[in-house]
Scaffold this motif. Sequence first.
Motif, PDB file in Angstrom:
ATOM      1  N   PHE A 249       0.830  -1.196   0.000  1.00 19.88           N
ATOM      2  CA  PHE A 249       0.000   0.000   0.000  1.00 19.88           C
ATOM      3  C   PHE A 249       0.871   1.255   0.000  1.00 19.88           C
ATOM      4  O   PHE A 249       0.549   2.250  -0.654  1.00 19.88           O
ATOM      5  N   GLY A 250       1.981   1.208   0.745  1.00 17.75           N
ATOM      6  CA  GLY A 250       2.914   2.336   0.737  1.00 17.75           C
ATOM      7  C   GLY A 250       3.503   2.561  -0.644  1.00 17.75           C
ATOM      8  O   GLY A 250       3.657   3.711  -1.081  1.00 17.75           O
ATOM      9  N   TYR A 251       3.834   1.458  -1.353  1.00 18.20           N
ATOM     10  CA  TYR A 251       4.331   1.607  -2.725  1.00 18.20           C
ATOM     11  C   TYR A 251       3.281   2.274  -3.612  1.00 18.20           C
ATOM     12  O   TYR A 251       3.592   3.192  -4.400  1.00 18.20           O
ATOM     13  N   ARG A 252       2.045   1.805  -3.480  1.00 22.84           N
ATOM     14  CA  ARG A 252       0.973   2.384  -4.304  1.00 22.84           C
ATOM     15  C   ARG A 252       0.746   3.856  -3.957  1.00 22.84           C
ATOM     16  O   ARG A 252       0.527   4.689  -4.834  1.00 22.84           O
ATOM     17  N   LEU A 253       0.765   4.139  -2.658  1.00 26.79           N
ATOM     18  CA  LEU A 253       0.578   5.530  -2.239  1.00 26.79           C
ATOM     19  C   LEU A 253       1.718   6.404  -2.733  1.00 26.79           C
ATOM     20  O   LEU A 253       1.498   7.541  -3.179  1.00 26.79           O
ATOM     21  N   ALA A 254       2.951   5.904  -2.654  1.00 23.81           N
ATOM     22  CA  ALA A 254       4.099   6.669  -3.139  1.00 23.81           C
ATOM     23  C   ALA A 254       4.028   6.903  -4.644  1.00 23.81           C
ATOM     24  O   ALA A 254       4.610   7.872  -5.155  1.00 23.81           O
ATOM     25  N   LEU A 255       3.315   6.026  -5.350  1.00 21.34           N
ATOM     26  CA  LEU A 255       3.170   6.202  -6.798  1.00 21.34           C
ATOM     27  C   LEU A 255       2.019   7.125  -7.156  1.00 21.34           C
ATOM     28  O   LEU A 255       2.150   8.000  -8.034  1.00 21.34           O
TER      29      LEU A 255
END
Length: 365
Positions: free
Chosen positions: A196-202
């Motif tokens: 989720f952090g990866y998606r949010l960072a994207l």
Amino acid sequence: MLELAANGFWGGDGVRAGSRLSERWFNAALWLVALLFAWFLIGLGSLVVGDLPQVEQRYTLEQFLEPDQARTSAETLKQIRRAMDDNRRRIEQDRLALDAAQGATEGARETFANWLKTRDATQRVDQDPGLIARTQQLDALKDAERAVEDRLTELAQAQADLSERERDQIRADDAERMEAQQKLDAAERSQELRVFGYRLALTLPLLALAGWLLMKRRHTRNWPFVWGFAFAAAFAFFVELVPYMPSYGGYVQYGVGVIVTLVGGRAAINALHAYRARQAQVEARPDAERRTEIATDQALARLAKKVCPGCERPVALGDPNTNFCPHCGLGLFEDCPACTQRKSTFERFCHTCGTPGAGAAVPAA
């Protein structure tokens, strides 16, 4: 949003209500370009967001089990079940032997009974060698039957002991697997948070960039790509990201909803008060100056809706004596200096004689 509504929701090169027909078709084509651009970006973003979990390894339950203990437990359980199978086969064999022994005993007993009926009644029973032999034969058969029954009893007890050992081993395995499952769930939750952090960072930078482009670049000639990128960024954030948001029993989702509502509501309240303050300042300025700052097409579109082009309040335009807005005092109609025909103060030329209007507004660029 108020500014977008005031500008007719078009970009800098977009056309408005009073534009040429060709410009409207070109504008519709540009909006189609914006939607196609957004559609392709959404498809690309969906692939990227969907493939992000592949950067993490997938956990299995076996990874959280003690290898030696799990192997020993599996081997023990296998041996117990093998012994149970062997014991079950012996029980089946002894049951068949018991049936045969019982059949032999029953047959010998019937034969003995028939023999008793036909023997000499005057002969002494205790001195009859045949009777003694047959009795001993019956006793031997009964002893054999009892031996089989004893073996069956021992096998049944052994089977019960093996079943108890199997249940104990299964309970131990279940406890070990439950502990491993808890570790697996914790690892998967941590993994979900990282993904989720990866998606949010994207997606979050894309949303911020889309907001900046809308504020700074939506009035440029490349406005279709600005709007297409904004649509794609909003879809990636609110549609592609939200389903992966951690729940924790709904606390996160409702908490985020409260925060978003507070921030969005506060922004809307501030925007409304700022709009009212700007309108108050504008309405305090001279009439001629105000009319020069309102685009002709925009003013005519608002007049067609029977609202004042300046303050956007309803005006009784059907009354021929209404030449000024009763709310802000903006001049709406005047008489043509050449033909005295009543016309809008925002029209560049008189629609009757074509004479340029004295208070005509400069068309927006």
